[in-house]
Design a protein around this motif. Sequence first.
Motif, PDB file in Angstrom:
ATOM      1  N   ARG A   1      36.194  31.989 -17.855  1.00 11.21           N
ATOM      2  CA  ARG A   1      35.814  31.421 -16.503  1.00 11.21           C
ATOM      3  C   ARG A   1      37.194  30.808 -15.611  1.00 11.21           C
ATOM      4  N   ASP A   2      38.390  30.610 -16.169  1.00 13.54           N
ATOM      5  CA  ASP A   2      39.515  30.383 -15.648  1.00 13.54           C
ATOM      6  C   ASP A   2      39.823  31.540 -14.581  1.00 13.54           C
ATOM      7  N   ARG A   3      40.487  31.371 -13.488  1.00 14.31           N
ATOM      8  CA  ARG A   3      41.030  32.285 -12.411  1.00 14.31           C
ATOM      9  C   ARG A   3      41.621  33.689 -13.145  1.00 14.31           C
ATOM     10  N   ASP A   4      42.264  33.236 -14.116  1.00 13.75           N
ATOM     11  CA  ASP A   4      43.368  34.185 -14.818  1.00 13.75           C
ATOM     12  C   ASP A   4      42.526  35.241 -15.562  1.00 13.75           C
ATOM     13  N   GLY A   5      41.232  34.727 -15.910  1.00 14.40           N
ATOM     14  CA  GLY A   5      40.573  35.898 -16.771  1.00 14.40           C
ATOM     15  C   GLY A   5      40.087  37.086 -16.267  1.00 14.40           C
ATOM     16  N   THR A   6      41.012  38.025 -16.625  1.00 17.35           N
ATOM     17  CA  THR A   6      40.662  39.481 -16.063  1.00 17.35           C
ATOM     18  C   THR A   6      40.121  40.145 -17.024  1.00 17.35           C
ATOM     19  N   ARG A   7      39.858  40.146 -18.296  1.00 21.35           N
ATOM     20  CA  ARG A   7      39.222  40.872 -19.236  1.00 21.35           C
ATOM     21  C   ARG A   7      37.855  40.391 -19.072  1.00 21.35           C
ATOM     22  N   SER A   8      36.992  41.456 -19.076  1.00 24.81           N
ATOM     23  CA  SER A   8      35.575  41.321 -19.222  1.00 24.81           C
ATOM     24  C   SER A   8      34.938  42.055 -20.388  1.00 24.81           C
ATOM     25  N   VAL A   9      33.524  41.594 -20.614  1.00 22.30           N
ATOM     26  CA  VAL A   9      32.947  41.926 -21.672  1.00 22.30           C
ATOM     27  C   VAL A   9      31.440  42.543 -21.251  1.00 22.30           C
ATOM     28  N   PRO A  10      31.048  43.675 -21.562  1.00 18.13           N
ATOM     29  CA  PRO A  10      29.714  44.059 -20.988  1.00 18.13           C
ATOM     30  C   PRO A  10      28.602  43.279 -21.996  1.00 18.13           C
ATOM     31  N   VAL A  11      27.545  43.052 -21.257  1.00 17.65           N
ATOM     32  CA  VAL A  11      26.405  42.282 -21.973  1.00 17.65           C
ATOM     33  C   VAL A  11      25.077  42.910 -21.831  1.00 17.65           C
ATOM     34  N   THR A  12      24.407  43.182 -22.851  1.00 17.97           N
ATOM     35  CA  THR A  12      23.017  43.655 -22.644  1.00 17.97           C
ATOM     36  C   THR A  12      22.304  42.406 -23.011  1.00 17.97           C
ATOM     37  N   TYR A  13      21.099  42.175 -22.294  1.00 19.14           N
ATOM     38  CA  TYR A  13      20.287  41.043 -22.500  1.00 19.14           C
ATOM     39  C   TYR A  13      18.688  41.319 -22.111  1.00 19.14           C
ATOM     40  N   VAL A  14      18.006  40.815 -22.834  1.00 20.26           N
ATOM     41  CA  VAL A  14      16.517  40.892 -22.781  1.00 20.26           C
ATOM     42  C   VAL A  14      15.997  39.856 -22.808  1.00 20.26           C
ATOM     43  N   GLY A  15      14.999  39.248 -21.868  1.00 22.37           N
ATOM     44  CA  GLY A  15      14.386  38.048 -22.074  1.00 22.37           C
ATOM     45  C   GLY A  15      14.191  37.387 -20.649  1.00 22.37           C
TER      46      GLY A  15
END
Length: 132
Positions: free
Chosen positions: A73-87
């Motif tokens: 959430r913070d502005r320095d957060g550069t690492r992201s994670v892929p998410v798969t979602y059903v619903g």
Amino acid sequence: MDPSRKRKIRLAVALGAAVCLAAALLYTSFSASSEAAKPSELKEGRSYEVTGKVVRGSISHSGDELRFRIRDRDRDGTRSVPVTYVGSVPDPFRDGREVIVSGELKQGTFVAERDSLVTKCPSKFTKDEQSS
């Protein structure tokens, strides 16, 4: 036995039961809660409730499956994670929105539990406005 003494005993028993019930309710509500993890804190083989911001331009659909990326959430957060979602997808879900989702990291992708996606309401105030 004196009627006024009976009333006092009943009152003491009722108050004691109410205090015990309130303590049990507080204990269960606090012990069941857990702080949500950040995407940068995820490790494989464990279930999480993860919170983060949806990365702009990362939302796509593949059949019933929704795919997107979340970052800290913070502005320095550069690492992201892929998410798969059903619903079901909440109406306010979109790029840049803060979300909470439950699931597990599997082979580098966060596989969310069905119907666990929740969007957080955006704050009315930003840090810049609060310091004014």
